[in-house]
Design an enzyme around this catalytic site. Structure first.
Site, PDB file in Angstrom:
ATOM      1  CG  LEU A  37      -1.900  -1.176   1.308  1.00  0.00           C
ATOM      2  CD1 LEU A  37      -2.639  -1.130   2.640  1.00  0.00           C
ATOM      3  CD2 LEU A  37      -2.883  -1.158   0.152  1.00  0.00           C
ATOM      4  N   GLY A  38       2.008   1.200   0.605  1.00  0.00           N
ATOM      5  CA  GLY A  38       2.891   2.353   0.669  1.00  0.00           C
ATOM      6  C   GLY A  38       4.243   1.930   1.220  1.00  0.00           C
ATOM      7  N   GLY A  93       8.291   3.560   2.549  1.00  0.00           N
ATOM      8  CA  GLY A  93       9.158   4.684   2.853  1.00  0.00           C
ATOM      9  C   GLY A  93      10.606   4.288   2.700  1.00  0.00           C
ATOM     10  CB  ALA A  94      13.710   6.032   3.683  1.00  0.00           C
ATOM     11  CG  PHE A  95      14.435   3.699   7.217  1.00  0.00           C
ATOM     12  CD1 PHE A  95      15.749   3.377   6.979  1.00  0.00           C
ATOM     13  CD2 PHE A  95      14.084   5.030   7.379  1.00  0.00           C
ATOM     14  CE1 PHE A  95      16.704   4.376   6.926  1.00  0.00           C
ATOM     15  CE2 PHE A  95      15.030   6.021   7.327  1.00  0.00           C
ATOM     16  CZ  PHE A  95      16.363   5.701   7.090  1.00  0.00           C
ATOM     17  N   GLY A  96      10.626   1.448   5.828  1.00  0.00           N
ATOM     18  CA  GLY A  96       9.542   0.507   6.053  1.00  0.00           C
ATOM     19  C   GLY A  96       8.502   0.570   4.958  1.00  0.00           C
ATOM     20  CE  LYS A  97       7.699  -5.015   2.645  1.00  0.00           C
ATOM     21  NZ  LYS A  97       8.089  -5.865   1.486  1.00  0.00           N
ATOM     22  CB  VAL A  98       1.766   0.182   4.967  1.00  0.00           C
ATOM     23  CG1 VAL A  98       0.406  -0.326   5.397  1.00  0.00           C
ATOM     24  CG2 VAL A  98       2.359   1.057   6.047  1.00  0.00           C
ATOM     25  CG  ASP A 130       3.553  14.555  10.213  1.00  0.00           C
ATOM     26  OD1 ASP A 130       3.165  15.650   9.766  1.00  0.00           O
ATOM     27  OD2 ASP A 130       4.019  13.652   9.512  1.00  0.00           O
TER      28      ASP A 130
END
Length: 1363
Positions: free
Chosen positions: A851-852, A854-859, A1037
């Protein structure tokens, strides 16, 4: 009670009781206090009789009519009827009282129900006979005339006051004594005498003796007659209408016994003036005589209208007949509705009448019309009769009346509404009753009726037998399908459905010009056989459709499988299996088609049908396999041990339907490949190779079914080992790094059942192995050096790009605990993780699409089986690290997991469902899945369908009220900081884990976005942040991109943490070695790196700006640089969006206060937004805002005026000003100002602060900056690291951040997208929630493929690539 109402009540009671009597129902009769059949008193005594019953009563007796008519004083004093007290069983009571009775009071006394015409003794009436003894007057009859006719006997009414007297009847010539046979005496009726004994009598008297005195009754004159009147008629029979001056003629005719005489008498309005003349007529017939009287008035006038009565009398009988004569001054036509302008009928009625109330003279001409077309046939002007009513009979019917001579014309219209009982159209077509297991099925019921059915009800029951009433066909003697008479039907819901329900939708659509109701039940996963039915109603009928939902593992319930599945080779064993479901089919048979019989004598192909397959095929012997325990299908296997080319052909499996007895068949063509001897397409050739090079030899083979290819070297079997590779079914031989001992003779041998073929070649090796030793050393050394430098560069690059370990924990996690409670670096160790409560087995988690990341993780979207403590499959989101994650990144994700556990469950927070932390796999955090994605994207997509004041459904309004009332109730009960703020709204019994297969109220992509939705989203975010603050957590955030939208308009606050790629997200601006969301950050967070709940309130104000600008980016067109930060610190603010109401604008302004302590708490925001949402105050505000705009210049907009007014009311002014000045007397509702205690109304107004600064009012100094690759913003401008260093150094020189004076200017930046054309529905929402996003937040999400994930509710996308 009004007289009219009382009369209606009496009529109703009378009609009801008469109806009961007519139908034979029993009725409790009235009762008397005198139970004897006869009652004897003496003259002068008083008489009192009480009567009680269940209905209103009335008395009647001999002489009662005389008392009523004479009204004498004596009668009034001696005879009285009064009400008395009833009982519980008989509440009505009447008492009859007679004082000073005399002999003439002798007679029957009747008590009867007043409003019932039928007087039946013992049923509706009760009576007794009273004798008032007068020894001086034993006879009480009056003189009368007795008409003696041809009857057998007659009564001589000699009534007596004393019972038991000896009475004789005397005439002028004879005396009659009662003999008990022909001559009878009755104390109540008199003497009964045969008429033959009275033919010669002239008079009659009754005689008796009492004591020594004789008494005679009054005499009866005897008149012998044989003249009998049969009937009388007055012509015309009905009322007669005439015009002034016309002639009136009435004929009164009597039919009497032959040779009878009759006297006529007329009574009419002009009788005294002798206006009429009548003439008698007599006509003798063979069996009777007709006697007539004709009345004539030659020139009628208005004085002649009225009743005309004809009376005929022959001395024995008297007949009367009357009619009404109506005289009109001039011709007329009058027509009215008799039953109203709209009449209803039901399709299928045999007849319907359309009546009108018509009065006209002379009778006019007429014509009936239907929808302006003349109705053919003969009809009546008083009522149009329609036979065999259908839906086509509906329409507007008009009656046209005209009198051409008088020039008169009248029209009247009636509308006929034909009600049609609902009918389900799917019943007309055969529907499948077999459904494949684990398939997605849609059950549809399309119904039409008049009036339109309001709803379609769905029910289901388990697949168990139930009683069926079936009819039998006389021809085939087989049962037809009947509707099962089952009583265990259950309503289809998403909670207890035996098969998971994906959706249940009902809507109306126009089909062939008719509005039909369509209801679709979507079964997400067909697992269990069941019975479904849909039921529809309207006011004239109902209809239902029964669906046998039989789930089977066999496609269509009947299939053929073959082993092997591909075309078999000659000599192989072949097995053809015919599998059929036992529920539907029986009598399985195998046939083989005869090619010779498939064509007629001319060579034309014959039509092959399953009914006549036995004519063209040969039956085959097959084996019925024994079914496994629990299996619901039968398998008939046809085995061919060694298939031959002559076995090739068409094989047919025939089955028979259990219910219809129809035969069905499947055909399978068996193609047999003939076995050929193998042959080589290319022979091996001799080779000369160098040492340490590669060697490859090919042995290509042609021919079907090559069972083995074997290689030999120097007549020794060559097998696969290190350096020797056999590929392509051993057709290719490869030798790596050839050595000297690899030289020799190589042989390739290919064999199958038809034979073998060989090919050989010689391989020679030249060169020496010693020459390559130095080359190997050089190559190895070069490789080691290259790898060393590559690893060194990689480490340098990683150290430059990655932040420190501590920064990963604190920088990439948005939601953290308050550092004042627990230091950041100790939060991971401080918080605990309960494995027994949160650990979820990895084998029950099926990962799907990303689904998405990032630089270090994902969903990743995933399917979790049994995560809700049941056996269902739920769609969830899984946070996990990318491959090669470091220990620091692992600790950061673990910290995020523990923080989520610490936070707990809440409706408006993305809740934790479980985790996988065991060392046998990657660390995975399982959270809720929100199908509509983040709020920012959702608002941008819904701009086209934004309708501020669209009506919400009652269900949506109920949810909104439940949100607000639930929040207030929880706050009152437990306080705003209690963990119980996790609402029970749509969440089950306090658990955040969603119940399986929750039915969604509506698709948010298809419904318009309203102003009420925006307020609702704001309220929910404030409520979620209030909960986080109560848990001592800070978000850091808070923005629309971090708010997810779920079913039923529920928004949830999330933290993407490591899964957001802040290096590519334009909303994160580089500050030193970190990237920060500057547009959403409070000044103290930018300059002092201070994060508190008050800084989250600042971000909430920016979030409000995003929501009411429909997803626009904050500070549009503003360069994010040093000047921006400085002006933000100095009090410059954004202008409010155009959609923001005054209350929303004040909330934004208060959230952006320079002093963190002056900002409202989230509990205040929840209360204010809750009042706005619950009271609908935003509508009134919008009207007032429009009025305010009209009175102000374009330069000073409503936000500025309203804001400054609210900010600068002093406490003294507030006390002295009238109530109307305080928020327009609506301070409690917060409509036109925001009431934050101690927040907005404070201090005195600073001089010169009538207006506040906005970004566009102060010109921006054009400055050119060199943009680096990693410094990207949505406005195209960047803020370099060195600029922030200048800001920080300058800020350190100026001192720590301090708030501005309350009178300081604040600035609002205007930014709102074009809202034209909002009513156009977006094309991207037309497919049930599939959304296509721009590249700002990632690539388009792809749906999960079949088998990759468990079907989720709605089968929609996650809708956010950054989750």
């Amino acid at each position: 009670m009004q007289p009219g109402a009382a009369l209606n009540r009496r009529l109703w009671l009378c009609l009801g009781l008469l109806q009961g009597l007519a139908n034979g129902y029993s009725m409790t009769p009235p009762t008397l206090n005198i139970t004897e059949d006869s009652y004897v008193i003496d003259t002068g005594d008083s008489l009192s009789i009480s009567c009680r019953g269940q209905h209103p009563l009335e008395w009647t007796w001999r002489g009662a009519q005389e008392v009523l008519t004479t009204g004498g004083k004596d009668s009034e004093d001696t005879q009285v009827v009064q009400d008395c007290e009833g009982t519980e069983a008989r509440p009505y009571c009447k008492v009859l009282s007679l004082a000073q009775t005399h002999a003439n009071n002798t007679g029957s006394y009747y008590c009867y129900y007043k409003y019932i015409k039928a007087r039946i003794e013992g049923t509706t009436a009760a009576s007794t006979y009273v004798f008032v003894r007068d020894f001086e007057q034993p006879f009480i009859n009056k003189p009368d005339t007795l008409l003696v006719n041809r009857k057998d006997s007659m009564w001589v009414p000699c009534l007596v006051s004393i019972p038991g007297l000896n009475i004789t009847l005397r005439s002028q010539s004879s005396v009659l004594h009662p003999d008990g046979q022909e001559v009878l005496w009755d104390d109540r009726r008199g003497m009964r005498v045969p008429t033959l004994l009275l033919r010669d009598a002239l008079y009659l008297q009754c005689e008796t003796t009492w004591g020594d005195q004789d008494f005679l009754s009054n005499p009866f004159l005897v008149h012998i007659t044989g003249n009998e009147l049969y009937d009388i008629q007055l012509y015309p029979k009905k009322s007669l209408e005439l015009l002034v001056g016309e002639k009136l003629v009435l004929n009164c005719t009597v039919w009497a016994e032959f040779d009878s005489g009759v006297t006529f008498d007329w009574d009419y309005p002009g009788k005294q003036a002798e206006r009429a003349k009548w003439v008698p007529e007599r006509r003798s017939q063979q069996t009777h005589t007709e006697l007539s009287s004709i009345l004539t008035i030659h020139n009628v006038s208005q004085h002649d209208l009225g009743p005309y009565v004809c009376e005929a009398n022959n001395g024995i009988q008297q007949f009367r007949e009357s009619t009404e004569v109506i005289v009109h001054e001039k011709p007329f036509i009058s027509v009215e509705w008799l039953k109203g302008p709209v009449l209803e009928a039901t399709a299928g009625d045999e007849m319907v009448k359309l009546p009108v109330k018509l009065a006209a003279y002379p009778p006019p001409e007429f014509q009936w019309y239907k929808d302006r077309k003349a109705v053919t046939g003969r009809h009546n002007p008083h009522a149009l009769v329609l036979k065999e009513v259908t839906e086509a009979s509906a329409g507007v019917y008009t009656l046209a009346l005209w009198n051409s001579a008088a020039g008169l014309r009248q029209n009247i219209s009636l509308e006929l509404v034909v009600n049609v009982p609902p009918h389900i159209h799917e019943k007309e077509a055969s529907s499948p009753s077999i459904y494949s297991r684990h398939s997605r099925q849609t059950l549809t019921c399309t119904t039409y009726g008049v009036p339109q059915p309001l709803s379609v009800q769905w029910h289901w029951r388990p697949w168990t037998p139930c009683k069926t009433f079936a009819q039998r066909s006389l021809r085939r003697r087989q049962p037809r399908d009947g509707m099962p008479q089952c009583r265990d039907w259950k309503e289809v819901t998403t909670q207890d459905a035996v098969n998971p329900i994906e959706s249940l939708d009902t809507w109306t659509e126009s089909v062939e010009g008719k509005n039909k109701t369509v209801s679709k039940l979507v079964i997400q996963d067909a697992n269990v056989s069941a019975m479904y039915k849909c039921v529809v109603f309207n006011k004239v009928g109902q209809d239902e459709r029964l669906i046998y939902f039989y789930v089977t593992t066999i496609p269509d319930g009947f299939s053929i499988e073959s082993e092997p599945s591909e075309d078999p080779l000659e000599g192989q064993s072949v097995r053809l299996s015919c599998r059929a479901d036992n529920y539907t089919y029986e009598h399985l048979r195998w046939y083989r088609l005869n090619l010779s019989t498939l064509h007629d004598a001319q060579g034309n192909p014959l039509l092959l049908d399953c009914k006549n397959v036995h004519l063209f095929a040969t039956p085959l012997e097959a084996n019925l396999e024994e079914a496994e325990p629990g299996a619901r299908h039968a398998t008939l296997s046809l085995n061919i041990p060694r298939v031959a080319p002559e076995d090739e052909g068409d094989y047919v499996c025939e089955v028979q339907d259990r219910r219809s007895q129809d035969k069905h068949c499947h055909k399978k063509y068996l193609s047999v490949q003939a076995l050929e001897a193998p042959r080589l397409t290319q022979n091996l050739t001799d080779l000369l190779v160098n040492v340490r090079t590669s060697l490859e030899m090919r042995c290509p083979v042609a021919g079907a079914h090559v069972p083995s290819i074997v290689w030999y070297k120097d007549e020794r079997l060559l097998e696969k080992e290190s350096g020797i590779d056999l590929a392509d079914s051993n057709q290719r031989l490869s030798i790596q790094r050839v050595r000297e001992e690899d030289a020799g003779r190589y042989l390739c041998s290919v064999c199958n059942a038809k034979g073998c073929v060989n090919s050989s070649a010689s391989v020679a090796v030249e060169g020496s192995e010693d020459k390559g030793s130095m080359e190997i050393v050089i190559l190895i050394g070069t490789g080691v050096i290259a790898v060393f430098f590559w690893v060194l560069l990689l480490l340098i690059f990683c150290n430059m790009k990655r932040p420190a370990h501590a920064d990963i924990k604190t920088g990439y996690l948005s939601i953290i605990m308050d550092p004042g409670e627990v230091p950041l670096e100790e939060q991971c160790e401080y918080l605990s993780y309960d494995v027994s409560q949160w650990e979820f087995p990895r084998e029950r988690l099926h990962l799907g699409r990303v689904l998405g990341h990032g630089a270090f993780g994902k969903v990743v979207e995933a399917s979790a089986f049994g995560i809700n403590k049941g056996s269902s499959c739920d769609t969830v989101a899984v946070k996990m690290l990318k491959e090669g994650a470091t220990a620091s990144e692992h600790r950061a994700l673990m910290s995020e997991l523990k923080i989520l556990i610490h936070i707990g469950n809440h409706l408006n927070v993305v809740n934790l469902l479980g985790a996988c932390t065991k060392p046998n796999g990657p660390l995975m955090v399982i959270v809720e899945f929100c199908k509509y994605g983040n709020l920012s994207n959702f608002l941008r997509v819904k701009r086209e369908t934004f309708d501020p004041y669209a009506e919400k459904s009652p269900e949506q309004r109920r949810r909104f009220r439940a949100m607000v009332e639930g929040a207030k109730a929880d706050r009152r009960r437990l306080g705003s900081t209690d963990r119980a703020l996790f609402t029970r709204f749509l969440m089950g019994k306090g658990s955040a884990r969603r119940a399986p297969f929750v039915q969604e109220a509506e698709d948010l992509w298809l419904s318009p976005l309203t102003m009420e939705d925006l307020v609702c989203y704001s309220f929910q975010v404030a409520r979620g942040m209030e909960f986080l603050a109560s848990r001592k957590c800070i978000h850091r955030d808070l923005a629309a991109r971090n708010i997810l939208l779920s079913e039923s308009d529920i928004v949830k606050i999330c933290d993407f943490g490591l899964a957001r790629d802040i290096y590519k997200d334009p909303d994160y601006v580089r500050k030193g070695s970190a990237r920060l969301p500057l547009k959403w950050m409070a000044p103290e967070s930018i300059f002092d790196k201070v994060y508190t709940t008050q800084s989250d309130v600042w971000s909430f104000g920016v979030l409000l700006w995003e929501i009411f600008s429909l997803g626009a980016s904050p500070y549009p067109g503003v360069q994010i640089n040093e000047e921006f930060c400085q002006r933000l610190k100095d009090g410059t603010r954004m202008r409010a969006p155009e959609l923001a109401t005054p209350a929303i604008r004040h909330i934004m302004q208060s959230c952006w206060s320079g002093d963190p302590k002056a900002r409202p708490a989230f509990s205040d925001l929840v209360e204010i937004l809750g009042d706005l949402l619950q009271g609908g105050g935003w509508q009134e505000e919008e009207e007032e805002c429009m009025a305010l705009h009209s009175s102000q210049s374009s330069e000073e907009d409503g936000f500025m005026q309203a804001s400054t007014t609210a900010l600068h009311i002093t406490e003294a002014d507030a006390e002295s000003s009238p109530p109307s000045m305080h928020c327009h007397s609506l301070a409690a509702r917060y409509y036109n100002c925001v009431s934050f205690p101690g927040r907005l109304v404070r201090g005195t107004k600073a001089p010169g602060s009538s207006r506040m600064k906005t970004f566009e009012e102060l010109p921006m100094t054009p400055t050119t900056y060199k943009a680096s690759v990693d410094n990207q913003t949505d406005s195209g401008m960047v803020l370099a690291s060195e600029e922030f260093e200048q800001i920080e150094s300058r800020h350190r020189q100026e001192g720590s951040f301090s708030r501005k004076d309350p009178g300081q200017h604040m600035d609002i930046s205007r930014g709102h997208p074009d809202l034209q054309g909002r009513r156009r529905r977006p094309t991207q929402g037309a497919q049930g929630g599939k959304v296509f996003y721009n590249n700002e937040y990632g690539e388009v999400s792809q749906p999960c493929t079949e088998g990759d994930c468990c079907p989720s509710a709605g089968s929609t996308f996650f809708a956010d690539s950054n989750y």
